[in-house]
Design a protein around this motif. Structure first.
Motif, mmCIF file in Angstrom:
data_model
loop_
_atom_site.group_PDB
_atom_site.id
_atom_site.type_symbol
_atom_site.label_atom_id
_atom_site.label_comp_id
_atom_site.label_asym_id
_atom_site.label_seq_id
_atom_site.Cartn_x
_atom_site.Cartn_y
_atom_site.Cartn_z
ATOM 1 N N ASP A 196 5.163 7.323 1.118
ATOM 2 C CA ASP A 196 5.516 6.212 1.986
ATOM 3 C C ASP A 196 4.730 4.965 1.591
ATOM 4 O O ASP A 196 3.664 5.056 0.983
ATOM 5 N N ALA A 197 5.257 3.805 1.962
ATOM 6 C CA ALA A 197 4.600 2.548 1.607
ATOM 7 C C ALA A 197 4.759 1.535 2.731
ATOM 8 O O ALA A 197 5.693 1.606 3.535
ATOM 9 N N LEU A 256 0.395 5.922 6.987
ATOM 10 C CA LEU A 256 -0.421 4.774 6.592
ATOM 11 C C LEU A 256 -0.658 3.899 7.808
ATOM 12 O O LEU A 256 0.199 3.783 8.680
ATOM 13 N N TRP A 257 -1.809 3.250 7.787
ATOM 14 C CA TRP A 257 -2.182 2.317 8.851
ATOM 15 C C TRP A 257 -2.751 1.074 8.192
ATOM 16 O O TRP A 257 -3.725 1.152 7.429
ATOM 17 N N VAL A 258 -2.130 -0.074 8.461
ATOM 18 C CA VAL A 258 -2.630 -1.340 7.925
ATOM 19 C C VAL A 258 -2.868 -2.312 9.065
ATOM 20 O O VAL A 258 -2.357 -2.145 10.178
ATOM 21 N N CYS A 318 5.083 6.323 9.204
ATOM 22 C CA CYS A 318 5.020 7.770 8.993
ATOM 23 C C CYS A 318 6.417 8.335 8.759
ATOM 24 O O CYS A 318 7.433 7.670 9.002
ATOM 25 N N TRP A 344 -5.535 8.571 14.525
ATOM 26 C CA TRP A 344 -4.433 7.630 14.410
ATOM 27 C C TRP A 344 -4.210 6.881 15.734
ATOM 28 O O TRP A 344 -4.932 5.949 16.040
ATOM 29 N N LYS A 377 -6.220 2.997 6.932
ATOM 30 C CA LYS A 377 -6.253 4.440 6.712
ATOM 31 C C LYS A 377 -4.949 4.893 6.066
ATOM 32 O O LYS A 377 -3.873 4.374 6.376
ATOM 33 N N ALA A 378 -5.042 5.854 5.175
ATOM 34 C CA ALA A 378 -3.875 6.531 4.605
ATOM 35 C C ALA A 378 -4.259 7.985 4.404
ATOM 36 O O ALA A 378 -5.340 8.282 3.877
ATOM 37 N N LEU A 384 -5.685 -2.354 4.297
ATOM 38 C CA LEU A 384 -5.476 -0.928 4.544
ATOM 39 C C LEU A 384 -6.606 -0.392 5.415
ATOM 40 O O LEU A 384 -7.779 -0.529 5.091
ATOM 41 N N HIS A 411 0.872 -1.174 0.000
ATOM 42 C CA HIS A 411 0.000 0.000 0.000
ATOM 43 C C HIS A 411 0.907 1.222 0.000
ATOM 44 O O HIS A 411 1.882 1.276 0.753
ATOM 45 N N HIS A 420 1.072 5.597 -0.023
ATOM 46 C CA HIS A 420 0.388 6.869 0.166
ATOM 47 C C HIS A 420 1.280 7.988 -0.339
ATOM 48 O O HIS A 420 2.444 8.099 0.064
#
Length: 259
Positions: free
Chosen positions: A80-81, A110-112, A126, A147, A92-93, A90, A66, A68
Motif C-alpha cells: 500500500d502507498a 501506513l500512517w502519515v 490500510c 494505530w 508509522k508503517a 511518515l 510512502h 509499505h
C-alpha cells in the motif's frame, strides 16, 4: 480543505486485462486530490514489468510518496502507498496482526501526517483481509494503541482503504464505534458502491474521519476510464477542520458532488 482519494488499483491491471500505470494516474489526476491512498501496489514485481508503481504514479501526479510492503518476495514487493501534494511525514508503517494461525495474504497499514492550512491532519491507509476472522484480528490491531487508539493520533484524522467489509458487517460496526464514515448514504445505498468497477454493488472501500474534521462532500468516481482502469472504483471525499467556519472548497477538475 483536504481532498482525499482512496483507490484499490489492482496492480494497475484493468478490467480489460491490460496493465497501465498511466491510466490509473489519469483517473486520479482528474479528481485533483491532495492525498491519495493506494492499495494493491506492485513494486519490482516480474508480473507487472518490474515497475515501481508507487513511484511511477507519484511522479505522474507530482506528489511525494510512502510505500509499505505487506508482502515481499526476494526483490519483489506488494502493498500500500500514500501519496501527497502537501508536506507529508511518515509516522508509522507496519503489518497488521492477523489471526493466531494465519493463512492468506499478509496485510499492513501506513500512517502519515499531512500539513495544511498551518495545521496537521493524520491520515491512515490500510487493506484488510477477505475473511471475517482475518478482519477481526486486523481490525483489533488497527483499533489498538499502535494505530487508532494511539495518544499521538490527532482528532483531525482520516482512515481509508479497502476494508472488504460492507455496512452492517461486524468489521464495519467495529470501525464505526470509533470513526465516522464519510459517505452519508444508508447501508444499502449503492451510490457508495465501489466494487466491482463495471457494475458496482458492494461498499467495501471507505473513508472514515474523527471529530476534528467534518465532511463537505463524498462520492464514488464512476467515469468510463475508472470503470476500466481497475476492478475497484475510487472513493473521494473532502474534509474541513470542524472548527473552520469558512467554505474553503477547492475548485475541482470536475464538479464535486456530495453524497
Amino acid at each position: 480543505m483536504l481532498r482525499v482519494l482512496t483507490y484499490n488499483v489492482h496492480s494497475c491491471i484493468g478490467t480489460d486485462g491490460l496493465l497501465s500505470i498511466e491510466r490509473i494516474a489519469s483517473v486520479i489526476a482528474a479528481e485533483a486530490p491532495d492525498v491519495v491512498l493506494l492499495q494493491e501496489i506492485d513494486v519490482g514485481r516480474l508480473r507487472t514489468g518490474r515497475h515501481d508503481q508507487a513511484h511511477r504514479i507519484a511522479e505522474a501526479l507530482d506528489m511525494t510518496r510512502h510505500f509499505h510492503a505487506a508482502l515481499t518476495f526476494a526483490e519483489e514487493s506488494y502493498g500500500d502507498a500514500i501519496l501527497s501534494r502537501l508536506p507529508m511525514t511518515l509516522v508509522k508503517a507496519g503489518p497488521l496482526v492477523g489471526p493466531r494461525h494465519f493463512t492468506g495474504e499478509r496485510r499492513g497499514a501506513l500512517w502519515v501526517r499531512v500539513e495544511t492550512e498551518g495545521r496537521h491532519i493524520d491520515v491512515l491507509n490500510c487493506h484488510l483481509g477477505l475473511l471475517p476472522h482475518q478482519q477481526a484480528a486486523q481490525t483489533a490491531d488497527l483499533s489498538g494503541p499502535d494505530w487508532s487508539a494511539s495518544p499521538s493520533l490527532s482528532t483531525a484524522a482520516v482512515l481509508g482503504g479497502d476494508f472488504n467489509a460492507p455496512p452492517g458487517t461486524p468489521t464495519y460496526r467495529r470501525l464505526a464505534a470509533n470513526w465516522t464514515n464519510a459517505f452519508r448514504g444508508e447501508p444499502g445505498d449503492r451510490r457508495g458502491a465501489t466494487f466491482p468497477s463495471r457494475r458496482p454493488f458492494l461498499r467495501i472501500d471507505h473513508l472514515w474521519h474523527r471529530m476534528g474534521l467534518r465532511v463537505t462532500g463524498c462520492r464514488v468516481v464512476r467515469t468510463p476510464l475508472a470503470r476500466l482502469a481497475s476492478d475497484h472504483l475510487p472513493l473521494v471525499a473532502e474534509f474541513a477542520f470542524a472548527d473552520h467556519d469558512g467554505d474553503g472548497t477547492l475548485a475541482p477538475a470536475a464538479p464535486f458532488r456530495g453524497s
